[in-house]
Design a protein around this motif. Structure first.
Motif, PDB file in Angstrom:
ATOM      1  N   UNK A  26       0.827  -0.950   0.163  1.00  0.00           N
ATOM      2  CA  UNK A  26       0.006  -0.063  -0.140  1.00  0.00           C
ATOM      3  C   UNK A  26       1.063   1.182  -0.171  1.00  0.00           C
ATOM      4  N   UNK A  27       2.126   1.219   0.203  1.00  0.00           N
ATOM      5  CA  UNK A  27       3.164   2.258   0.042  1.00  0.00           C
ATOM      6  C   UNK A  27       3.129   2.700  -1.374  1.00  0.00           C
ATOM      7  N   UNK A  28       3.088   4.168  -1.336  1.00  0.00           N
ATOM      8  CA  UNK A  28       3.239   4.614  -2.734  1.00  0.00           C
ATOM      9  C   UNK A  28       4.752   4.379  -3.289  1.00  0.00           C
ATOM     10  N   UNK A  29       5.526   4.089  -2.844  1.00  0.00           N
ATOM     11  CA  UNK A  29       6.854   3.697  -3.289  1.00  0.00           C
ATOM     12  C   UNK A  29       7.079   2.218  -3.663  1.00  0.00           C
ATOM     13  N   UNK A  30       5.967   1.303  -3.445  1.00  0.00           N
ATOM     14  CA  UNK A  30       6.167  -0.084  -3.644  1.00  0.00           C
ATOM     15  C   UNK A  30       6.821  -0.638  -4.646  1.00  0.00           C
ATOM     16  N   UNK A  31       6.234   0.075  -5.938  1.00  0.00           N
ATOM     17  CA  UNK A  31       6.942  -0.414  -6.879  1.00  0.00           C
ATOM     18  C   UNK A  31       7.901   1.073  -7.597  1.00  0.00           C
ATOM     19  N   UNK A  32       8.942   0.641  -8.143  1.00  0.00           N
ATOM     20  CA  UNK A  32       9.649   1.713  -8.715  1.00  0.00           C
ATOM     21  C   UNK A  32       9.958   1.483 -10.158  1.00  0.00           C
ATOM     22  N   UNK A  33       9.238   1.770 -11.089  1.00  0.00           N
ATOM     23  CA  UNK A  33       9.265   1.447 -12.370  1.00  0.00           C
ATOM     24  C   UNK A  33      10.458   2.237 -13.284  1.00  0.00           C
ATOM     25  N   UNK A  34      11.106   1.323 -14.133  1.00  0.00           N
ATOM     26  CA  UNK A  34      12.123   1.728 -15.253  1.00  0.00           C
ATOM     27  C   UNK A  34      11.716   1.242 -16.222  1.00  0.00           C
ATOM     28  N   UNK A  35      12.237   1.738 -17.565  1.00  0.00           N
ATOM     29  CA  UNK A  35      12.155   1.182 -18.804  1.00  0.00           C
ATOM     30  C   UNK A  35      13.161  -0.077 -18.912  1.00  0.00           C
ATOM     31  N   UNK A  36      12.444  -1.130 -18.881  1.00  0.00           N
ATOM     32  CA  UNK A  36      13.148  -2.558 -19.086  1.00  0.00           C
ATOM     33  C   UNK A  36      12.902  -3.261 -20.076  1.00  0.00           C
ATOM     34  N   UNK A  37      13.557  -4.239 -20.455  1.00  0.00           N
ATOM     35  CA  UNK A  37      13.374  -5.253 -21.627  1.00  0.00           C
ATOM     36  C   UNK A  37      12.641  -6.507 -21.018  1.00  0.00           C
ATOM     37  N   UNK A  38      11.562  -6.520 -21.548  1.00  0.00           N
ATOM     38  CA  UNK A  38      10.708  -7.643 -20.971  1.00  0.00           C
ATOM     39  C   UNK A  38      11.204  -9.107 -21.334  1.00  0.00           C
ATOM     40  N   UNK A  39      11.699  -9.046 -22.643  1.00  0.00           N
ATOM     41  CA  UNK A  39      12.524 -10.294 -22.687  1.00  0.00           C
ATOM     42  C   UNK A  39      13.386 -10.652 -21.769  1.00  0.00           C
ATOM     43  N   UNK A  40      14.271  -9.846 -21.387  1.00  0.00           N
ATOM     44  CA  UNK A  40      15.355  -9.845 -20.196  1.00  0.00           C
ATOM     45  C   UNK A  40      14.904 -10.409 -19.143  1.00  0.00           C
TER      46      UNK A  40
END
Length: 206
Positions: A26-40
């Motif tokens: 429930x924390x706002x920073x639970x996820x830290x998205x970045x641009x990544x390769x789905x395949x990797x």
């Protein structure tokens, strides 16, 4: 007796880890998205599952791997995938193959784990992820299902996505989650972009 006790200790340890993840979700920073390769990300998950000693007597293969980039938290996605792998291992026999995959459908990226285990009752499958928001039933505990699917759902929802399951006679079960590929609205994504935005502003002013 020693082996049984150790197994119970391991289960308790994993339950505490899962509870901590759910508490943090429930924390706002639970996820830290970045641009990544789905395949990797897909390949890394499969390699970790197949490493010696991780899941003895199970085979793993990548059935599909999406060639795309997406805004997501690779650590949280990997956590969710390993929960699905653990669930698949609990419902397969020694020597069986567990399939791992990722696909793109429009603006959504999906990660999933499939096995040839018994098909689930349609009604139970539909409500399965909701069940794991609360304490699992005795039947679920006996089948090896704990808080893992609740963790998967929490990771999916934190990305603005959904968790799902597909099951039927002759096809086994496929558990997965779908996330928006462009997740710039997530708090973590915005925080991650702040240093780059400041650097750009400073650069333009100089």
């Amino acid at each position: 007796m020693i082996a049984t006790a150790q197994n119970l200790i391991d289960q308790m340890g994993q339950t505490l880890i899962d509870l901590e993840v759910l508490a943090q979700s429930s924390n706002p920073d639970f996820v830290q998205p970045s641009l990544v390769s789905v395949g990797e990300v897909t390949a890394d998950v499969a390699a970790a599952a197949a490493r010696p000693g991780a899941y003895p007597h199970r085979q793993f293969r990548i059935q599909e791997s999406a060639r795309a980039q997406a805004w997501l938290d690779p650590i949280r996605v990997s956590e969710a995938m390993h929960q699905l792998i653990h669930n698949a291992v609990a419902h397969t026999a020694a020597g069986e193959c567990i399939r791992i995959g990722s696909t793109i459908d429009g603006d959504q990226v999906s990660f999933w784990v499939a096995n040839e285990g018994p098909a689930l009752d349609p009604e139970r499958a539909k409500a399965l992820f909701e069940t794991y928001r609360s304490a699992p039933s005795n039947e679920d505990r006996a089948a090896g299902m704990g808080l893992g699917l609740a963790v998967v759902k929490a990771v999916a929802q934190a990305h603005g996505g959904t968790a799902w399951v597909e099951s039927g006679e002759g096809i086994g079960a496929r558990f997965g989650f779908s996330l928006p590929m462009d997740n710039h609205d997530a708090p973590g994504a915005q925080d991650g972009q702040l240093p780059h935005q400041l650097a750009s502003m400073l650069g333009s002013e100089s």
